[in-house]
Design an enzyme around this catalytic site. Structure first.
Site, PDB file in Angstrom:
ATOM      1  N   SER A  14       0.827  -1.214   0.000  1.00 45.14           N
ATOM      2  CA  SER A  14       0.000   0.000   0.000  1.00 45.14           C
ATOM      3  C   SER A  14       0.864   1.268   0.000  1.00 45.14           C
ATOM      4  O   SER A  14       0.500   2.281  -0.603  1.00 45.14           O
ATOM      5  CB  SER A  14      -0.983  -0.007   1.173  1.00 45.14           C
ATOM      6  OG  SER A  14      -0.326   0.137   2.395  1.00 45.14           O
ATOM      7  N   ASN A 107      13.273   4.521   4.028  1.00 46.52           N
ATOM      8  CA  ASN A 107      12.338   3.532   4.575  1.00 46.52           C
ATOM      9  C   ASN A 107      11.203   4.253   5.290  1.00 46.52           C
ATOM     10  O   ASN A 107      11.371   5.358   5.807  1.00 46.52           O
ATOM     11  CB  ASN A 107      13.069   2.626   5.574  1.00 46.52           C
ATOM     12  CG  ASN A 107      12.188   1.499   6.077  1.00 46.52           C
ATOM     13  OD1 ASN A 107      11.411   0.910   5.315  1.00 46.52           O
ATOM     14  ND2 ASN A 107      12.279   1.189   7.361  1.00 46.52           N
ATOM     15  N   HIS A 109       8.776   3.575   8.500  1.00 46.77           N
ATOM     16  CA  HIS A 109       8.723   2.689   9.655  1.00 46.77           C
ATOM     17  C   HIS A 109       7.507   3.065  10.505  1.00 46.77           C
ATOM     18  O   HIS A 109       7.282   4.243  10.791  1.00 46.77           O
ATOM     19  CB  HIS A 109      10.000   2.821  10.488  1.00 46.77           C
ATOM     20  CG  HIS A 109      10.024   1.882  11.653  1.00 46.77           C
ATOM     21  ND1 HIS A 109      10.263   0.531  11.506  1.00 46.77           N
ATOM     22  CD2 HIS A 109       9.806   2.092  12.969  1.00 46.77           C
ATOM     23  CE1 HIS A 109      10.193  -0.043  12.699  1.00 46.77           C
ATOM     24  NE2 HIS A 109       9.910   0.873  13.602  1.00 46.77           N
ATOM     25  N   SER A 136       7.451   7.142  10.707  1.00 46.97           N
ATOM     26  CA  SER A 136       8.644   7.941  10.406  1.00 46.97           C
ATOM     27  C   SER A 136       9.190   7.537   9.047  1.00 46.97           C
ATOM     28  O   SER A 136       9.238   6.342   8.726  1.00 46.97           O
ATOM     29  CB  SER A 136       9.764   7.650  11.419  1.00 46.97           C
ATOM     30  OG  SER A 136       9.313   7.707  12.751  1.00 46.97           O
ATOM     31  N   ASP A 145      16.753   0.579  11.408  1.00 50.64           N
ATOM     32  CA  ASP A 145      15.798   1.642  11.778  1.00 50.64           C
ATOM     33  C   ASP A 145      16.460   2.788  12.554  1.00 50.64           C
ATOM     34  O   ASP A 145      15.856   3.385  13.445  1.00 50.64           O
ATOM     35  CB  ASP A 145      14.634   1.065  12.607  1.00 50.64           C
ATOM     36  CG  ASP A 145      13.857   0.014  11.837  1.00 50.64           C
ATOM     37  OD1 ASP A 145      13.785   0.126  10.605  1.00 50.64           O
ATOM     38  OD2 ASP A 145      13.326  -0.910  12.464  1.00 50.64           O
TER      39      ASP A 145
HETATM   40  C1  GRF Z   1       3.871  -0.569   6.749  1.00 47.54           C
HETATM   41  O1  GRF Z   1       3.258  -0.398   7.985  1.00 47.54           O
HETATM   42  C2  GRF Z   1       5.299  -0.076   6.786  1.00 47.54           C
HETATM   43  O2  GRF Z   1       5.484   1.015   7.634  1.00 47.54           O
HETATM   44  C3  GRF Z   1       6.033  -1.260   7.343  1.00 47.54           C
HETATM   45  O3  GRF Z   1       5.404  -2.388   6.774  1.00 47.54           O
HETATM   46  C4  GRF Z   1       4.059  -2.051   6.421  1.00 47.54           C
HETATM   47  C5  GRF Z   1       3.939  -2.323   4.953  1.00 47.54           C
HETATM   48  O4  GRF Z   1       2.651  -2.121   4.464  1.00 47.54           O
HETATM   49  N1  GRF Z   1       7.446  -1.153   7.092  1.00 47.54           N
HETATM   50  P1  GRF Z   1       2.420  -2.009   2.899  1.00 47.54           P
HETATM   51  O5  GRF Z   1       3.012  -3.261   2.257  1.00 47.54           O
HETATM   52  O6  GRF Z   1       3.076  -0.772   2.417  1.00 47.54           O
HETATM   53  O7  GRF Z   1       0.930  -1.966   2.729  1.00 47.54           O
END
Ligand code: GRF
Length: 219
Positions: A14, A107, A109, A136, A145
């Protein structure tokens, strides 16, 4: 020349979609050149539907992390990407990989770093009695991270939250700040030297779902 972006995913993608939908607006000077998944991932189909080139480099097909990462680097470098955005990429990257893309690897997070590095951030925020939680965008360095943070958004933790409701509230903000970071990079508002970031205040091009333009950076 538009900023060429590679995105790595492992799942539903997403955040990748939020980046892609943002970048596909005419006034945003960025192209998503390639989306790579390290396992069969729903997100690859969504990227293809948007006309984006995709590649499955299944980690199960490689003997070790080094050979898998070498394949990823080849593909990203062949696609001549300027920046790499991790979007739910669930494998820790080696120091060599991080150095290869030093200063251009990002990234998202799901926590207010430096709180809750690593996994299960929503449950840990609940268990810790946090009143605020959030997300973040940070520069990726060899320490998990731990790279410098570009932008964060906080959400309240509500009394009846469970990890799922809290994750959903945070995810909405992820879908805003990750495109914002891409927009700032594409608009030249970030200068990055190693792990030092200097940010200029400015206006971001384009619209992000649910947020009125113009968006100001870094607010
Ligand atoms: C998100 O919450 C992102 O912050 C974390 O993993 C999840 C991935 O969701 N690193 P998506 O695949 O982007 O829907």
């Amino acid at each position: 020349m538009p900023l060429r972006v590679g995105i790595l995913i492992s799942g539903r993608g997403s955040n990748m979609l939020a980046l892609a939908e943002y970048a596909q607006q005419d006034d945003v000077n960025a192209d998503i050149a390639l989306v790579i998944a390290d396992k069969p991932a729903q997100g690859l189909d969504h990227a293809s539907q948007l006309g984006i080139e995709t590649l499955l480099l299944d980690r199960a097909d490689y003997q070790n992390r080094a050979s898998h990462e070498a394949a990823i680097i080849n593909a990203l470098d062949d696609a001549e990407v300027d920046a790499v955005f991790l979007a739910g990429y669930m494998r820790v990257l080696s120091a060599d990989f991080c150095h290869h893309y030093e200063g251009r690897l990002f990234n998202i997070h799901p926590s207010l770093l430096p709180r809750h590095k690593g996994l299960d951030t929503h449950q840990r925020a609940l268990d810790g009695g946090d009143r605020e939680h959030g997300c973040s965008v940070h520069l990726v360095t060899a320490d998990l991270d731990d790279g410098p943070v570009l932008i964060q958004r906080a959400v309240p933790v509500l009394a009846d939250d469970d990890a799922e409701t809290l994750a959903a509230r945070v995810l909405k903000e992820e879908h805003i700040i990750y495109p914002m970071a891409l927009g700032a990079l594409a608009a030249g508002l970030l200068s990055i030297d190693g792990d030092q970031i200097t940010m200029e205040i400015g206006e971001l091009p384009g619209r992000i779902n649910g947020v009125d333009a113009p968006l100001s950076w870094p607010a």
